[in-house]
Design a protein around this motif. Structure first.
Motif, short mmCIF file in Angstrom:
data_model
loop_
_atom_site.label_atom_id
_atom_site.label_comp_id
_atom_site.label_asym_id
_atom_site.label_seq_id
_atom_site.Cartn_x
_atom_site.Cartn_y
_atom_site.Cartn_z
N ALA A 81 28.06 25.96 60.17
CA ALA A 81 28.03 25.81 61.63
C ALA A 81 27.11 26.81 62.31
CB ALA A 81 29.45 25.95 62.19
N GLN A 82 26.79 27.89 61.63
CA GLN A 82 25.88 28.88 62.23
C GLN A 82 24.47 28.35 62.39
OE1 GLN A 82 26.81 28.95 59.08
NE2 GLN A 82 24.97 29.26 57.85
N MET A 83 24.20 27.17 61.79
CA MET A 83 22.86 26.59 61.88
C MET A 83 22.65 25.76 63.14
SD MET A 83 21.34 27.77 59.27
CE MET A 83 19.85 26.79 59.34
N LEU A 84 23.64 25.69 64.03
CA LEU A 84 23.43 24.98 65.30
C LEU A 84 22.25 25.62 66.03
CD1 LEU A 84 27.09 24.52 66.60
CD2 LEU A 84 25.61 22.80 65.58
N PRO A 85 21.31 24.82 66.52
CA PRO A 85 20.09 25.37 67.12
C PRO A 85 20.37 26.08 68.44
CG PRO A 85 20.19 22.99 67.43
CD PRO A 85 21.33 23.35 66.52
N VAL A 86 19.93 27.31 68.55
CA VAL A 86 20.24 28.14 69.72
C VAL A 86 19.73 27.49 71.01
CG1 VAL A 86 19.84 30.37 70.82
CG2 VAL A 86 20.30 30.26 68.37
N GLU A 87 18.51 26.93 71.00
CA GLU A 87 17.93 26.39 72.23
C GLU A 87 18.62 25.11 72.70
OE1 GLU A 87 15.06 25.29 68.84
OE2 GLU A 87 16.50 26.87 69.36
N TYR A 88 19.47 24.51 71.85
CA TYR A 88 20.23 23.31 72.24
C TYR A 88 21.73 23.56 72.13
CZ TYR A 88 15.80 20.78 71.67
OH TYR A 88 14.51 20.35 71.78
N LEU A 89 22.13 24.83 72.10
CA LEU A 89 23.52 25.15 71.80
C LEU A 89 24.49 24.60 72.85
CD1 LEU A 89 25.26 26.56 69.69
CD2 LEU A 89 25.18 28.61 71.11
N LYS A 90 24.16 24.76 74.13
CA LYS A 90 25.07 24.26 75.17
C LYS A 90 25.27 22.75 75.09
CE LYS A 90 24.65 27.82 78.76
NZ LYS A 90 24.17 28.12 80.15
N PRO A 91 24.21 21.95 75.00
CA PRO A 91 24.44 20.51 74.84
C PRO A 91 25.27 20.18 73.60
CG PRO A 91 22.15 20.91 75.42
CD PRO A 91 22.76 22.24 75.15
N CYS A 92 25.01 20.86 72.50
CA CYS A 92 25.78 20.61 71.28
C CYS A 92 27.26 20.95 71.48
CB CYS A 92 25.22 21.41 70.11
SG CYS A 92 23.62 20.84 69.51
N MET A 93 27.52 22.07 72.12
CA MET A 93 28.92 22.46 72.35
C MET A 93 29.63 21.48 73.27
SD MET A 93 29.12 26.62 72.52
CE MET A 93 28.07 26.80 73.96
N ARG A 94 28.92 20.99 74.29
CA ARG A 94 29.57 20.09 75.24
C ARG A 94 29.97 18.76 74.59
NH1 ARG A 94 29.45 24.30 77.39
NH2 ARG A 94 31.43 24.15 76.27
N LEU A 97 20.22 28.79 76.20
CA LEU A 97 21.02 27.96 75.29
C LEU A 97 20.91 26.47 75.61
CD1 LEU A 97 24.22 30.18 74.95
CD2 LEU A 97 22.09 30.24 73.64
N ASP A 98 20.20 26.14 76.68
CA ASP A 98 19.82 24.75 76.97
C ASP A 98 18.40 24.83 77.51
OD1 ASP A 98 19.63 22.08 77.53
OD2 ASP A 98 21.03 22.09 79.22
N LYS A 99 17.51 25.20 76.60
CA LYS A 99 16.15 25.59 76.98
C LYS A 99 15.42 24.50 77.74
CE LYS A 99 12.22 28.01 74.93
NZ LYS A 99 11.66 28.55 73.65
#
Length: 717
Positions: free
Chosen positions: A357-370, A598-600
């Motif tokens: 799970a640490q591989m979630l992309p930082v620049e898309y982290l907020k969309p992924c979390m939502r 986190l949502d670049k």
């Protein structure tokens, strides 16, 4: 009589009636949406999705067998939008996009907007039957707290509608193909098979005792209510089968339908899928990822029965276990095209495991979390963030955008970390690649992991003449990597010299154990994953030796910030650099201090308008986990590959051969592909398939050699 579809060579009396199609789609869509409480919504979408086919122009087209394009989506969308207010707006997105894809709300930069489509219906509203008797009031199955929840609900309804439309059309047009669709074995059977397998695990060593303790605790945790979970298991702790054991028991406890296993790299997906396929009966597991996508080919009659069923299940993930990649999973959740969205409704009522799970992309982290939050909150799913290096994603005072984690599934991660400790970390400071090569050559068995393909190739060139020297990167085709890993494991087991240079592809899911591991400076999670390839089974009398170095040649750009964060953490936690506390600190630096990044691309802005002005197509274009397209090149690696290529040239039906050729492909970026093509290094077979013909560019030690003037230091694995 009004008709929806005709078939070549079939009399009018056997054409599909429009009412039959609308009712059939409504029934499918209602059932699909019922899993997340949207049954009535799905029914409405189905009944009105092709309402425009009542138009005289469309019926004339049907009877004349004309190829004329007649719009039939706008009327149903307009009727619901006009008569059901906000409810109708959500449904109108689904109907307007059920062929061309979810549209943007008002601007038409990427095709027709919803406003454009609704406007097109105006002249025809009196040309279709009265609708009042078919319009029933519907209510949302949850109380929304954000506009994003409504846009996501729209996307899930869209998925249910387009899958229903595909299936009902197929049922009429190709009943034989439709009859081949099967969900696969029941989860009860899969759970029994897995229990049979894990019952053979014996707590006969210190490490195996710990693995059994973790497994038992996870099985007890399966009785928890659905939600968002973490599973923090040290490398070598058996998380693959442990997470699957939790998922199956949890799914059976709560009436869930399937397990979705999401993996970061295509390079390891086949390995994990193979583990599951060895345990579960045929038809249980589908693997859906890139390389060759055989859905592009129309040769079903030549595909073996099991292969066709696998392809059909990949279309909508109607299978008990789906193994896929981060790219396929998350890009589908933000896609606009019907073919990409078709599967999404089957995420509802599922257990979703995010491996590494640490591989979630930082620049898309907020969309992924939502989207993960939505699936767990409103779609009867559970999500498990599974890793040895748990990212700091939990909601807190410092991280308000984080996730509400229900529970940690592993027993006492702090204690397990200490019990599993098998290595010591040494910071070597700044080293040149020549000095790193000397470190590798100074050990009989050692592994060095660097950040890019180019660096792996350069460092390997410095040690290639040493006994047991070998190279691993994604510039080697999968068949080549498999052979290399088999040889590596044999040498390690027999105590022979084994000196390996690899990219980070060896860090995830590859079970090897070296007494010495050297890692180029990177994120702390990557360094910890590298350490997981050292003294993995606790086989050494003492601690395995792991060292990290900063290259004198400098760090590649994409790794610099993570490396700085890692150095900061290592200074503070030098006594125990891989502890849960150290990992938390590292990821806090990575996420909390960069909340504005986190949502670049501001994807959420396109989907969060409180007035329903959602731009689905724009969001889909922005959300690309792999910015640079990659293209497969087929390598004539061995006799089997050459025979498959000969067969490919002469077959009318290439899909089955292409699936086998996946084992002999290397992915390159499009600009590198173009350069190789310009220099005559590749041949395009049948105007579709790229084959490497300059065999001097493929080295049977290092893989594909990309000329220096077109190399790209961002080649990661």
């Amino acid at each position: 009589m009004y008709y929806a579809h005709t078939k070549e060579g079939v009399d009018e009396g056997e054409w599909q009636l429009l009412d039959d199609h609308l009712n059939g789609v409504a029934e499918f869509a209602s059932g699909f949406s019922a899993v997340f409480g949207g049954s009535d919504w799905g029914c409405l979408a189905g009944k009105f999705h092709d309402y425009g086919k009542f138009k005289p122009d469309f019926q004339k087209k049907i009877h004349s067998n004309s190829n004329a394009v007649v719009d039939h989506k706008s009327i149903g969308a307009r009727l619901l939008s006009d008569r059901l207010g906000h409810v109708g707006k959500l449904l109108s997105f689904c109907i307007a996009g059920h062929h061309g894809g979810l549209p943007d709300s008002s601007h038409a930069n990427l095709g027709e907007s919803l406003d454009d489509i609704l406007e097109k219906a105006q002249p025809y509203l009196n040309c279709v039957p009265e609708t009042s008797s078919k319009l029933n009031s519907v209510e949302l199955p949850f109380t929304p707290t954000s506009a994003f929840q409504l846009s996501f609900f729209t996307r899930m309804l869209f998925s249910a509608l387009v899958d229903a439309d595909f299936l009902d059309t197929e049922r009429y047009m190709n009943p034989e193909k439709f009859s081949m669709r099967e969900t696969g074995p029941d989860l009860e059977i899969l759970n029994e098979r897995l229990n049979e397998g894990i019952s053979k695990f014996k707590p006969d060593t210190r490490v195996n005792k710990l693995r059994c303790e973790i497994l038992d605790h996870c099985l007890e945790s399966a009785n928890l209510n659905p939600g968002l979970f973490t599973l923090t298991v040290p490398t070598g702790g058996g998380k693959t089968l442990t997470s699957m054991a939790f998922a199956l028991k949890h799914a059976l406890k709560h009436g869930m339908r399937r397990v979705i296993y999401v993996i970061p790299y295509t390079s390891i997906i086949e390995q994990n899928a193979r583990v599951f396929k060895e345990i579960f009966p045929p038809g249980s597991v589908i693997e859906h990822h890139s390389n060759f996508d055989d859905s592009k080919f129309k040769d079903e009659e030549e595909i073996p029965f099991a292969g066709l069923r696998h392809r059909l299940a990949c279309e909508n993930w109607d299978a008990p276990i789906v193994v896929t990649t981060n790219v396929q999973f998350f890009e589908s959740l933000f896609a606009a095209k019907p073919s990409r969205c078709r599967k999404l409704h089957n995420l509802a009522g599922s257990v979703i495991i995010l491996d590494e799970a640490q591989m979630l992309p930082v620049e898309y982290l907020k969309p992924c979390m939502r989207v993960l939050e939505e699936l767990a909150t409103n779609y009867n799913s559970s999500v498990v963030l599974c890793t040895a290096t748990q990212p700091a994603l939990q909601k807190s005072e410092n991280f308000s955008d984080g996730l509400e984690i229900a529970a940690e599934l592993a027993p006492a991660p702090d204690r397990m970390h200490k019990k599993f400790k098998r290595t010591e970390l040494q910071d070597k400071g700044v080293l040149s690649f020549d000095e790193v090569a000397q470190e590798i050559c100074g050990a009989e068995q050692g592994l060095c992991i660097v950040n890019t393909r180019a660096r792996a190739a350069e460092l390997f060139s410095k040690i290639k003449d040493e006994p047991g020297a070998a190279h691993l990167s994604a510039l080697m085709c999968p068949a080549h990597r498999t052979e290399a890993l088999t040889d590596i494991r044999t040498k390690l087991a027999s105590g022979k010299p084994c000196r390996i240079v690899s990219t980070q592809l060896i860090e995830a899911g590859v079970d090897v154990s070296f007494p010495l591991v050297i890692r180029e400076l990177s994120g702390l999670d990557s360094i910890a994953q590298a350490a997981g390839r050292c003294n993995r089974e606790g086989e050494l009398a003492g601690m395995g030796q792991v060292s990290v170095f900063e290259p004198a040649e400098g760090l590649p750009g994409p790794f610099r910030q993570a490396a700085v964060n890692a150095q900061n953490t290592l200074r503070l936690y030098s006594d125990d650099p891989f502890s849960p506390q150290a990992m938390h600190h590292f990821f806090a630096d990575t996420y909390w201090l960069k909340s504005d990044q986190l949502d670049k691309k501001n994807v959420l802005e396109d989907l969060n308008s409180p007035h329903g002005q959602w731009d689905f197509r724009t969001a889909a274009k922005k959300f690309r986990l792999i910015e640079n397209e990659m293209v497969p090149i087929i390598i004539k690696f061995n006799d089997k590959a050459e025979k498959l290529l000969r067969d490919l040239v002469f077959t009318e039906f290439p899909a089955a051969i292409l699936r086998k050729l996946q084992h002999f492909t290397v992915q390159v970026y499009t600009h590198q592909f173009a350069a190789l093509n310009d220099m005559g290094a590749i041949e395009i077979v049948d105007e579709k398939y790229a084959v490497l013909v300059d065999e001097s560019l493929y080295d049977f030690e290092a893989g594909l050699s990309v000329p220096e003037n077109i190399s790209n230091d961002n080649f990661i694995v």
